[in-house]
Design an enzyme around this catalytic site. Structure first.
Site, mmCIF file in Angstrom:
data_model
loop_
_atom_site.group_PDB
_atom_site.id
_atom_site.type_symbol
_atom_site.label_atom_id
_atom_site.label_comp_id
_atom_site.label_asym_id
_atom_site.label_seq_id
_atom_site.Cartn_x
_atom_site.Cartn_y
_atom_site.Cartn_z
ATOM 1 N N SER A 123 46.449 78.215 39.837
ATOM 2 C CA SER A 123 45.017 78.490 39.906
ATOM 3 C C SER A 123 44.212 77.258 39.524
ATOM 4 O O SER A 123 44.653 76.440 38.704
ATOM 5 C CB SER A 123 44.665 79.645 38.961
ATOM 6 O OG SER A 123 43.277 79.773 38.793
ATOM 7 N N TYR B 28 44.366 83.572 30.927
ATOM 8 C CA TYR B 28 44.794 83.566 32.327
ATOM 9 C C TYR B 28 45.163 82.144 32.751
ATOM 10 O O TYR B 28 46.227 81.906 33.333
ATOM 11 C CB TYR B 28 43.689 84.116 33.226
ATOM 12 C CG TYR B 28 43.989 83.967 34.706
ATOM 13 C CD1 TYR B 28 44.916 84.797 35.324
ATOM 14 C CD2 TYR B 28 43.360 82.981 35.466
ATOM 15 C CE1 TYR B 28 45.204 84.654 36.674
ATOM 16 C CE2 TYR B 28 43.638 82.831 36.810
ATOM 17 C CZ TYR B 28 44.557 83.663 37.409
ATOM 18 O OH TYR B 28 44.850 83.510 38.740
#
Length: 333
Positions: A127, A152
């Site tokens: 990501s 995350y």
């Protein structure tokens, strides 16, 4: 080619599975069908491909070590595309244990399955969140990414490190793709475009953080899955330049290679809907970043990756899908 796609009922996973099937591959899709957002949308994505001859689906959680081990023992794959994860930067603040279970434990199970099954290439989702507090744009793969600002992001950075260890120790070819704000038809309801569209149509305010001073590299879903499909075809090897000398481990940005102001993004949405948004400006949220932009030079040079869908067209395509999926007529709210 026999491909395992984890997260196959997800936004990117379902679109990728469809493309791989169109190109003559066989796909086994894996998903735990959790209720992070409406399961009916996941089921609808799957229904578009479930009847195709070379597609099979199995409901399984990647954190289930014994279940995943059995899958790798009984099935044969050439390539694994690992997209399953607990998504959402903000949700990771509220429920961190879900991210550890899925994104750390689950990824470890995937790595072990690949190691023992002689998989020729593991492609996995990282990501743009790994760039954390970086401020210099565009983000490059060579930038340091050791200051995540959300759990995350930390789990995705951990995935890259875990993959490197397996590539080094077991010669498992791995490629991590750092996705940048993927959007388009069949998208995730927890993402801004989905929430903005829903609220504008219902006449409710939209929440715009950092008082609108946000910049994103919005990447259309078709461009993303085309990039993944190209990467799948060529695993890391010593004949190509790789970031870690002698280790079959790659990391690539996969974005649109452009920065778009959030307020311009909203203007494109208003134009596509034919409605004006009621905007509620709010301060920056914990775990969020002010700006992202991908340098995709490496992906362009090695895979001829060329994103082609601009934001105006991509947003219009999403609105058309949204109205069709939720059966919203032109003159209704």
């Amino acid at each position: 080619m026999r491909v395992l796609v984890t997260g196959a009922a997800g936004f990117i996973g379902a679109s990728l599975s469809s493309l791989l099937l169109e190109r003559g591959n066989s796909v086994l899709g894996l998903d735990n069908m959790n209720a992070y957002y409406e399961v009916s949308l996941k089921e609808a994505r799957l229904s578009r491909i479930s009847n195709q001859k070379h597609f099979r689906f199995q409901q399984l959680d990647i954190s289930d070590r014994s279940g995943l081990s059995k899958l790798f023992e009984t099935e044969t794959f050439d390539v694994v595309v690992h997209l399953a994860a607990q998504a959402g930067v903000r949700h990771s603040i509220e429920a961190p244990h879900l991210y550890v279970d899925s994104n750390i434990v689950g990824f470890g199970n995937i790595l072990e399955g690949c190691r023992h099954s002689n998989i020729t290439h593991l492609v996995y989702a990282s990501s743009s969140s790994v760039y954390g507090a970086n401020t210099e744009l565009p983000f490059r793969e060579s930038d340091r990414v050791d200051h995540p600002i959300s759990l995350y992001a930390a789990t995705k950075k951990a995935n890259e490190l875990m993959a490197h260890a397996y590539s080094h120790l077991y010669r498992l070819p791995t490629t991590g793709l750092r996705f940048f704000t993927v959007y388009g038809p069949w998208g995730r309801p927890d993402m801004a475009l989905f929430k903005f569209t829903r609220n504008i149509l219902s006449g409710d305010p939209i929440s715009v953080y950092n008082y609108g001073q946000m910049v994103r590299d919005f990447t259309y879903i078709d461009d993303v899955v085309e990039g993944i499909a190209r990467v799948i075809e060529r695993s890391p090897n010593s004949s190509l330049e790789i970031p870690s000398s002698g280790v079959p481990w790659w990391i690539y940005n996969i974005g649109n290679n452009s920065r778009v102001d959030l307020m311009d993004y909203i203007k494109n949405l208003e134009k596509a809907l034919g409605l004006e948004a009621i905007v509620e400006f709010l301060p920056m949220q914990d775990g969020d970043v002010q700006a992202t932009e991908a340098d995709v030079t490496q992906l362009e040079n090695q895979f001829d990756y060329r994103p082609s869908v601009n934001v105006a067209d991509g947003v219009a395509n999403f609105v058309a899908w949204y109205k069709s999926y939720y059966k919203i007529t032109t003159d209704s709210k």
